[in-house]
Scaffold this active site. Structure first.
Site, PDB file in Angstrom:
ATOM      1  N   GLN A  88       0.850  -1.196   0.000  1.00 25.28           N
ATOM      2  CA  GLN A  88       0.000   0.000   0.000  1.00 25.28           C
ATOM      3  C   GLN A  88       0.883   1.244   0.000  1.00 25.28           C
ATOM      4  O   GLN A  88       0.385   2.355  -0.086  1.00 25.28           O
ATOM      5  CB  GLN A  88      -0.874   0.000   1.262  1.00 25.28           C
ATOM      6  CG  GLN A  88      -1.852  -1.163   1.311  1.00 25.28           C
ATOM      7  CD  GLN A  88      -2.411  -1.349   2.724  1.00 25.28           C
ATOM      8  OE1 GLN A  88      -3.370  -0.695   3.108  1.00 25.28           O
ATOM      9  NE2 GLN A  88      -1.826  -2.235   3.494  1.00 25.28           N
ATOM     10  N   HIS A 106      -1.612   1.661  -4.098  1.00 27.51           N
ATOM     11  CA  HIS A 106      -2.027   3.058  -3.934  1.00 27.51           C
ATOM     12  C   HIS A 106      -1.166   4.030  -4.723  1.00 27.51           C
ATOM     13  O   HIS A 106      -1.170   5.220  -4.433  1.00 27.51           O
ATOM     14  CB  HIS A 106      -2.036   3.427  -2.438  1.00 27.51           C
ATOM     15  CG  HIS A 106      -3.093   2.693  -1.664  1.00 27.51           C
ATOM     16  ND1 HIS A 106      -3.068   2.531  -0.294  1.00 27.51           N
ATOM     17  CD2 HIS A 106      -4.229   2.068  -2.091  1.00 27.51           C
ATOM     18  CE1 HIS A 106      -4.139   1.844   0.095  1.00 27.51           C
ATOM     19  NE2 HIS A 106      -4.849   1.541  -0.976  1.00 27.51           N
TER      20      HIS A 106
HETATM   21  P1  OAD Z   1      -1.277   2.702   9.146  1.00 26.85           P
HETATM   22  O1  OAD Z   1      -0.571   3.926   9.634  1.00 26.85           O
HETATM   23  O2  OAD Z   1      -2.749   2.678   9.204  1.00 26.85           O
HETATM   24  O3  OAD Z   1      -0.751   1.439   9.939  1.00 26.85           O
HETATM   25  C1  OAD Z   1       0.626   1.224  10.145  1.00 26.85           C
HETATM   26  C2  OAD Z   1       0.838  -0.080  10.886  1.00 26.85           C
HETATM   27  O4  OAD Z   1       2.234  -0.278  10.985  1.00 26.85           O
HETATM   28  C3  OAD Z   1       0.253  -0.110  12.298  1.00 26.85           C
HETATM   29  O5  OAD Z   1      -0.442  -1.326  12.516  1.00 26.85           O
HETATM   30  C4  OAD Z   1       1.511  -0.022  13.176  1.00 26.85           C
HETATM   31  O6  OAD Z   1       1.379  -0.722  14.419  1.00 26.85           O
HETATM   32  C5  OAD Z   1       2.536  -0.707  12.301  1.00 26.85           C
HETATM   33  N1  OAD Z   1       3.938  -0.357  12.594  1.00 26.85           N
HETATM   34  C6  OAD Z   1       4.450   0.756  13.154  1.00 26.85           C
HETATM   35  N2  OAD Z   1       5.800   0.680  13.217  1.00 26.85           N
HETATM   36  C7  OAD Z   1       6.141  -0.531  12.696  1.00 26.85           C
HETATM   37  C8  OAD Z   1       7.370  -1.223  12.475  1.00 26.85           C
HETATM   38  N3  OAD Z   1       8.548  -0.693  12.808  1.00 26.85           N
HETATM   39  N4  OAD Z   1       7.329  -2.445  11.903  1.00 26.85           N
HETATM   40  C9  OAD Z   1       6.146  -3.011  11.555  1.00 26.85           C
HETATM   41  N5  OAD Z   1       4.957  -2.409  11.729  1.00 26.85           N
HETATM   42  C10 OAD Z   1       4.948  -1.192  12.299  1.00 26.85           C
HETATM   43  O7  OAD Z   1      -0.728   2.470   7.653  1.00 26.85           O
HETATM   44  P2  OAD Z   1      -1.340   1.560   6.500  1.00 26.85           P
HETATM   45  O8  OAD Z   1      -2.095   0.416   7.058  1.00 26.85           O
HETATM   46  O9  OAD Z   1      -0.238   1.282   5.552  1.00 26.85           O
HETATM   47  O10 OAD Z   1      -3.537   5.294   1.775  1.00 26.85           O
HETATM   48  O11 OAD Z   1      -2.339   2.567   5.834  1.00 26.85           O
HETATM   49  C11 OAD Z   1      -3.075   2.159   4.727  1.00 26.85           C
HETATM   50  C12 OAD Z   1      -3.373   3.319   3.825  1.00 26.85           C
HETATM   51  O12 OAD Z   1      -3.937   4.384   4.596  1.00 26.85           O
HETATM   52  C13 OAD Z   1      -2.157   3.964   3.188  1.00 26.85           C
HETATM   53  O13 OAD Z   1      -1.741   3.275   2.036  1.00 26.85           O
HETATM   54  C14 OAD Z   1      -2.634   5.346   2.878  1.00 26.85           C
HETATM   55  C15 OAD Z   1      -3.327   5.634   4.183  1.00 26.85           C
HETATM   56  O14 OAD Z   1      -4.312   6.581   4.172  1.00 26.85           O
HETATM   57  C16 OAD Z   1      -3.766   6.367   0.992  1.00 26.85           C
HETATM   58  O15 OAD Z   1      -3.253   7.444   1.187  1.00 26.85           O
HETATM   59  C17 OAD Z   1      -4.741   6.103  -0.111  1.00 26.85           C
END
Ligand code: OAD
Length: 238
Positions: A88, A106
């Site tokens: 993503q 995305h």
């Molecule tokens: P989120 O910010 O929603 O989630 C990030 C995840 O990464 C959380 O579950 C954290 O606990 C985890 N995390 C944090 N640090 C970490 C580390 N060092 N190692 C592993 N995991 C860690 O981000 P996404 O799920 O990617 O879309 O968000 C999805 C979409 O929402 C993005 O692609 C973007 C956003 O709005 C668009 O802009 C269309």
């Protein structure tokens, strides 16, 4: 012997240790910016410069960050597995780490598209897009990003990839954003599935995943140990 197919769905968390902010953690991007202002077609219509600046900053940041161990180990898995990354993320850290099959759900920061035709796409590297920068037909360029409210053109392709997984892994995504999060529903019912995240993530549809509650870099190390062990067990059992 045919290599097994590992499919990895990644989100912002895989790039966190490289210094790129996630979206929904405390201090994440969506605490500092409004989604509507910078990640919707309406926000772009209202104030295109604000949106271009937001992504110009993210793009420029690519010059300052490096892939971390999580990205690198996933790339190295290709020696023993067929690995498909579905991300993503809009950064280019998987590619820079050496992964060869990367599907960006995305969009990608290093590309621009015409505001009039989303199929007119240009490689721009880490250069800025400014007001007045146009496609070959004179229309303003915009970031090649899928904004909220827009269709996700690669979804069908991604679903097929997930359906063909022998092993499925989710890393660093809160699984909050659909349709991307819904991809987990396409995993075969007997496919070993893992989730790597330092926080507890709720997997939709009550699916059962083996939880590796670690950051991406140490989590992928643990995953590789588990895979090695299960490979050794399979070889022993015939
Ligand atoms: P989120 O910010 O929603 O989630 C990030 C995840 O990464 C959380 O579950 C954290 O606990 C985890 N995390 C944090 N640090 C970490 C580390 N060092 N190692 C592993 N995991 C860690 O981000 P996404 O799920 O990617 O879309 O968000 C999805 C979409 O929402 C993005 O692609 C973007 C956003 O709005 C668009 O802009 C269309």
């Amino acid at each position: 012997m045919k290599k097994k197919h590992i499919v990895v769905l990644t989100g912002a968390g895989i790039s966190a240790e490289s210094g790129i902010s996630t979206f929904r953690d405390s201090d994440g991007l969506w605490e500092k910016h409004s989604v509507k202002d910078v990640a919707t077609p309406e926000g772009f219509e209202e104030n295109p410069k604000r949106v271009l600046d937001f992504y110009n900053q993210r793009r420029a940041q690519l010059n300052e960050v490096e892939p971390n161990q999580g990205h690198t180990l996933l790339a190295q898995l290709e020696t023993e597995y067929n690995v498909s990354i579905i991300t993503q993320n809009i950064d280019n850290l998987h590619e820079r780490a050496g992964s060869t099959v990367v599907l960006h759900l995305h969009g990608e920061l290093t590309k621009a598209q015409s505001t009039k035709n989303r199929h007119l796409i240009y490689d721009i590297g880490t250069n800025a897009i400014d007001i007045g920068d146009t496609c070959d037909y004179g229309s303003q360029l915009r970031p090649h990003i899928v904004w909220f409210g827009e269709p996700v053109p690669e979804m069908e392709h991604a679903q097929k990839i997930v359906q063909s997984a022998d092993i499925f892994v989710v890393i660093g995504t809160s699984l909050n954003v659909y349709p991307a999060a819904g991809l987990v529903a396409y995993v075969g019912s007997n496919t070993p599935s893992y989730i790597i995240d330092p926080k507890q993530v709720e997997v939709p549809y009550n699916l059962s995943f083996t939880v590796i509650q670690k950051k991406a870099s140490s989590g992928v190390v643990e995953l590789i140990e588990i895979l090695k062990k299960s490979h050794a067990d399979e070889s022993k059992n015939g």
